[in-house]
Scaffold this motif. Structure first.
Motif, PDB file in Angstrom:
ATOM      1  N   VAL A 125       0.835  -1.208   0.000  1.00  0.00           N
ATOM      2  CA  VAL A 125       0.000   0.000   0.000  1.00  0.00           C
ATOM      3  C   VAL A 125       0.870   1.258   0.000  1.00  0.00           C
ATOM      4  CG1 VAL A 125      -1.718   1.312   1.339  1.00  0.00           C
ATOM      5  CG2 VAL A 125      -1.833  -1.195   1.263  1.00  0.00           C
ATOM      6  N   ALA A 126       0.498   2.212  -0.868  1.00  0.00           N
ATOM      7  CA  ALA A 126       1.150   3.527  -0.848  1.00  0.00           C
ATOM      8  C   ALA A 126       0.080   4.576  -0.565  1.00  0.00           C
ATOM      9  CB  ALA A 126       1.816   3.822  -2.184  1.00  0.00           C
ATOM     10  N   ILE A 127       0.311   5.395   0.434  1.00  0.00           N
ATOM     11  CA  ILE A 127      -0.591   6.522   0.718  1.00  0.00           C
ATOM     12  C   ILE A 127       0.102   7.772   0.197  1.00  0.00           C
ATOM     13  CG2 ILE A 127      -1.661   7.918   2.532  1.00  0.00           C
ATOM     14  CD1 ILE A 127      -1.900   5.425   4.237  1.00  0.00           C
ATOM     15  N   ILE A 128      -0.576   8.473  -0.694  1.00  0.00           N
ATOM     16  CA  ILE A 128       0.044   9.654  -1.303  1.00  0.00           C
ATOM     17  C   ILE A 128      -0.900  10.840  -1.172  1.00  0.00           C
ATOM     18  CG2 ILE A 128       1.002  10.638  -3.424  1.00  0.00           C
ATOM     19  CD1 ILE A 128       1.644   7.798  -4.330  1.00  0.00           C
ATOM     20  N   THR A 129      -0.468  11.868  -0.449  1.00  0.00           N
ATOM     21  CA  THR A 129      -1.269  13.096  -0.428  1.00  0.00           C
ATOM     22  C   THR A 129      -0.752  13.998  -1.545  1.00  0.00           C
ATOM     23  OG1 THR A 129       0.108  14.435   1.049  1.00  0.00           O
ATOM     24  CG2 THR A 129      -1.427  12.890   2.110  1.00  0.00           C
ATOM     25  N   ARG A 175       2.728   7.221 -10.079  1.00  0.00           N
ATOM     26  CA  ARG A 175       3.107   6.573 -11.356  1.00  0.00           C
ATOM     27  C   ARG A 175       4.383   5.751 -11.199  1.00  0.00           C
ATOM     28  NH1 ARG A 175       1.913  11.955 -14.968  1.00  0.00           N
ATOM     29  NH2 ARG A 175      -0.217  11.418 -15.567  1.00  0.00           N
ATOM     30  N   ALA A 176       5.385   6.324 -10.517  1.00  0.00           N
ATOM     31  CA  ALA A 176       6.675   5.634 -10.401  1.00  0.00           C
ATOM     32  C   ALA A 176       6.537   4.374  -9.548  1.00  0.00           C
ATOM     33  CB  ALA A 176       7.710   6.580  -9.797  1.00  0.00           C
ATOM     34  N   LEU A 177       5.778   4.452  -8.474  1.00  0.00           N
ATOM     35  CA  LEU A 177       5.639   3.282  -7.594  1.00  0.00           C
ATOM     36  C   LEU A 177       4.848   2.173  -8.273  1.00  0.00           C
ATOM     37  CD1 LEU A 177       5.035   5.062  -4.163  1.00  0.00           C
ATOM     38  CD2 LEU A 177       7.047   3.742  -4.844  1.00  0.00           C
ATOM     39  N   ARG A 178       3.886   2.574  -9.081  1.00  0.00           N
ATOM     40  CA  ARG A 178       3.110   1.576  -9.835  1.00  0.00           C
ATOM     41  C   ARG A 178       3.987   0.923 -10.902  1.00  0.00           C
ATOM     42  NH1 ARG A 178       0.185  -2.538 -10.289  1.00  0.00           N
ATOM     43  NH2 ARG A 178      -1.405  -2.597 -11.903  1.00  0.00           N
ATOM     44  N   ALA A 179       4.755   1.767 -11.622  1.00  0.00           N
ATOM     45  CA  ALA A 179       5.590   1.236 -12.713  1.00  0.00           C
ATOM     46  C   ALA A 179       6.655   0.280 -12.184  1.00  0.00           C
ATOM     47  CB  ALA A 179       6.257   2.387 -13.470  1.00  0.00           C
ATOM     48  N   SER A 180       7.203   0.574 -11.006  1.00  0.00           N
ATOM     49  CA  SER A 180       8.270  -0.296 -10.479  1.00  0.00           C
ATOM     50  C   SER A 180       7.695  -1.498  -9.740  1.00  0.00           C
ATOM     51  CB  SER A 180       9.158   0.497  -9.520  1.00  0.00           C
ATOM     52  OG  SER A 180       8.388   0.878  -8.391  1.00  0.00           O
ATOM     53  N   GLY A 181       6.383  -1.519  -9.541  1.00  0.00           N
ATOM     54  CA  GLY A 181       5.744  -2.630  -8.835  1.00  0.00           C
ATOM     55  C   GLY A 181       5.924  -2.556  -7.323  1.00  0.00           C
ATOM     56  N   GLU A 182       6.444  -1.428  -6.836  1.00  0.00           N
ATOM     57  CA  GLU A 182       6.672  -1.315  -5.385  1.00  0.00           C
ATOM     58  C   GLU A 182       5.390  -1.067  -4.608  1.00  0.00           C
ATOM     59  OE1 GLU A 182      10.702   0.783  -4.519  1.00  0.00           O
ATOM     60  OE2 GLU A 182       9.911   1.375  -6.452  1.00  0.00           O
ATOM     61  N   ALA A 183       4.354  -0.654  -5.283  1.00  0.00           N
ATOM     62  CA  ALA A 183       3.046  -0.515  -4.630  1.00  0.00           C
ATOM     63  C   ALA A 183       1.992  -0.973  -5.631  1.00  0.00           C
ATOM     64  CB  ALA A 183       2.800   0.929  -4.220  1.00  0.00           C
ATOM     65  N   ASN A 184       0.964  -1.620  -5.098  1.00  0.00           N
ATOM     66  CA  ASN A 184      -0.127  -2.025  -6.002  1.00  0.00           C
ATOM     67  C   ASN A 184      -1.514  -1.731  -5.426  1.00  0.00           C
ATOM     68  OD1 ASN A 184      -0.018  -4.032  -4.142  1.00  0.00           O
ATOM     69  ND2 ASN A 184       0.849  -5.549  -5.541  1.00  0.00           N
ATOM     70  N   ILE A 185      -1.532  -1.033  -4.293  1.00  0.00           N
ATOM     71  CA  ILE A 185      -2.785  -0.468  -3.779  1.00  0.00           C
ATOM     72  C   ILE A 185      -2.460   0.972  -3.395  1.00  0.00           C
ATOM     73  CG2 ILE A 185      -4.535  -0.540  -1.955  1.00  0.00           C
ATOM     74  CD1 ILE A 185      -4.092  -3.497  -1.720  1.00  0.00           C
ATOM     75  N   GLU A 212      -5.540   5.322 -14.779  1.00  0.00           N
ATOM     76  CA  GLU A 212      -4.216   5.131 -15.395  1.00  0.00           C
ATOM     77  C   GLU A 212      -3.415   4.069 -14.633  1.00  0.00           C
ATOM     78  OE1 GLU A 212      -2.014   8.867 -15.717  1.00  0.00           O
ATOM     79  OE2 GLU A 212      -0.140   7.740 -15.509  1.00  0.00           O
ATOM     80  N   LEU A 213      -3.488   4.077 -13.313  1.00  0.00           N
ATOM     81  CA  LEU A 213      -2.689   3.124 -12.519  1.00  0.00           C
ATOM     82  C   LEU A 213      -3.199   1.699 -12.712  1.00  0.00           C
ATOM     83  CD1 LEU A 213      -2.289   5.145  -9.175  1.00  0.00           C
ATOM     84  CD2 LEU A 213      -0.617   4.928 -11.016  1.00  0.00           C
ATOM     85  N   GLY A 214      -4.513   1.578 -12.899  1.00  0.00           N
ATOM     86  CA  GLY A 214      -5.100   0.265 -13.185  1.00  0.00           C
ATOM     87  C   GLY A 214      -4.931  -0.740 -12.057  1.00  0.00           C
ATOM     88  N   CYS A 215      -5.063  -0.287 -10.837  1.00  0.00           N
ATOM     89  CA  CYS A 215      -4.995  -1.180  -9.673  1.00  0.00           C
ATOM     90  C   CYS A 215      -5.930  -0.597  -8.607  1.00  0.00           C
ATOM     91  CB  CYS A 215      -3.552  -1.294  -9.171  1.00  0.00           C
ATOM     92  SG  CYS A 215      -2.877   0.264  -8.617  1.00  0.00           S
ATOM     93  N   PRO A 216      -6.203  -1.337  -7.532  1.00  0.00           N
ATOM     94  CA  PRO A 216      -7.136  -0.802  -6.538  1.00  0.00           C
ATOM     95  C   PRO A 216      -6.649   0.535  -5.959  1.00  0.00           C
ATOM     96  CG  PRO A 216      -6.675  -3.123  -6.126  1.00  0.00           C
ATOM     97  CD  PRO A 216      -5.719  -2.692  -7.189  1.00  0.00           C
ATOM     98  N   CYS A 217      -7.518   1.521  -6.005  1.00  0.00           N
ATOM     99  CA  CYS A 217      -7.173   2.849  -5.470  1.00  0.00           C
ATOM    100  C   CYS A 217      -8.293   3.309  -4.560  1.00  0.00           C
ATOM    101  CB  CYS A 217      -7.039   3.891  -6.585  1.00  0.00           C
ATOM    102  SG  CYS A 217      -5.591   3.651  -7.605  1.00  0.00           S
ATOM    103  N   ARG A 218      -7.942   3.816  -3.427  1.00  0.00           N
ATOM    104  CA  ARG A 218      -8.927   4.422  -2.546  1.00  0.00           C
ATOM    105  C   ARG A 218      -8.773   5.935  -2.705  1.00  0.00           C
ATOM    106  NH1 ARG A 218     -11.495   2.841   2.967  1.00  0.00           N
ATOM    107  NH2 ARG A 218     -12.762   4.702   3.048  1.00  0.00           N
ATOM    108  N   ILE A 219      -9.823   6.580  -3.187  1.00  0.00           N
ATOM    109  CA  ILE A 219      -9.736   8.019  -3.434  1.00  0.00           C
ATOM    110  C   ILE A 219     -10.370   8.755  -2.255  1.00  0.00           C
ATOM    111  CG2 ILE A 219     -10.600   9.878  -4.928  1.00  0.00           C
ATOM    112  CD1 ILE A 219     -10.281   7.827  -7.241  1.00  0.00           C
TER     113      ILE A 219
END
Ligand SMILES: NC(=O)c1ccc[n+]([C@@H]2O[C@H](COP(=O)([O-])OP(=O)(O)OC[C@H]3O[C@@H](n4cnc5c(N)ncnc54)[C@H](OP(=O)(O)O)[C@@H]3O)[C@@H](O)[C@H]2O)c1
Length: 259
Positions: free
Chosen positions: A3-7, A19-29, A46-53
């Motif tokens: 999980v990555a939390i990004i404000t 974008r970078a964390l998704r592309a490197s596979g380091e985060a997928n939620i 764009e990220l194409g993975c589970p996102c909590r907005i």
């Protein structure tokens, strides 16, 4: 599941972290937090993975609490916390409103600390906390005074928190870029007629995707501070060597209005 939390995920540096964390596979939620829901929805697609907005005005207590409620109800194991929500506005004490000045403190300082404080217990071993400092956090800056002082706070806070998080193998990095090509400068100079740097002062203008890649490398190496390019590194060195009064004079010469 990482999980990555990004404000500040709706634009600029925050969006590039996602974008970078998704592309490197380091985060997928992803937990995406900012005010503009539609921008975060576009990013989630764009990220194409589970996102909590979580649409929230983090300069308000209610906004921060909306995020904290979601956190406490889900109790996620967090690999990355990136506190990228922030803004600055140029201008003197007699040019900016008290509301504007206080919002800079509420968002850049108070929300960052509240969110970090509450997410820290949920950080997983080997996780990373990235706080937004700035090239402006190394010296007092007239006509950008509250912004620069707030970023200096974040630098000191990060440097100390790093030791507290060490037993849990969580790194804390304060990311200190020079001028980056995002929505930031448009907002910083949005007040007509106030004292601000001359337009040619914002060079070199860095690319957000590039500086974010550098910040992620620094976080993974456990570095407490990441200063972006050679120019900002040189500035950092000069800030250490020269007295504040001389630095303030140099900065004042770059301002649009002669004070
Ligand atoms: N760009 C630079 O030159 C530069 C240099 C040094 C440091 N920084 C720092 O980098 C961070 C990111 O800025 P940026 O360059 O990416 O600028 P940006 O493109 O303007 O992005 C700022 C982000 O913060 C969010 N935000 C602003 N006010 C908010 C509020 N009240 N509540 C919740 N979210 C809010 C914005 O989303 P919404 O508008 O959707 O709320 C946006 O996602 C900031 O902390 C800034 O101080 C930037």
């Amino acid at each position: 599941m990482a999980v990555a939390i990004i404000t500040g995920a709706s634009s600029g540096i925050g969006r590039e972290f996602a974008r970078a964390l998704r592309a490197s596979g380091e985060a997928n939620i992803f937990w995406l937090v900012a005010r503009r829901r539609e921008k975060m929805e576009e990013l989630a697609e764009e990220l194409g993975c589970p996102c909590r907005i979580i649409p929230a005005d983090l300069a308000t207590s209610e906004g921060v609490e909306a995020f904290l409620r979601a956190l406490d109800s889900e109790k996620p194991q967090v690999r990355y916390l990136v506190n990228a929500a922030g803004f600055g506005v140029f201008g003197g004490y007699d040019e900016l409103s008290e509301t504007e000045v206080m919002r800079m403190i509420d968002l850049n300082v108070k929300a960052t600390v509240r969110i970090t404080h509450r997410v820290a217990p949920y950080m997983e071993r080997g996780g990373h906390i990235i706080e937004m400092g700035s090239g402006s956090c190394f010296t007092p800056l007239p006509y950008f005074n509250v912004y620069a002082a707030g970023k200096a706070f974040i630098l000191h806070y990060s440097k100390a928190l790093r030791y507290e998080m060490r037993p849990r193998a969580v790194s804390v990095t304060c990311f200190c870029p020079g001028w980056v090509d995002t929505g930031f400068l448009g907002i910083a100079t949005c007040e007509e007629g106030v004292t601000a740097p001359k337009p040619d002062s914002y060079k070199p203008l860095l690319r957000a995707d590039k500086v974010v890649r550098g910040a992620l490398r620094a976080a993974k190496r456990g570095r407490v501070m990441y200063v972006t390019n050679v120019y900002t590194k040189l500035q950092h060195l000069l800030f250490k060597l020269l007295p504040d009064r001389l630095l303030s004079r140099i900065w004042m010469k770059r301002l649009r209005k002669e004070k």
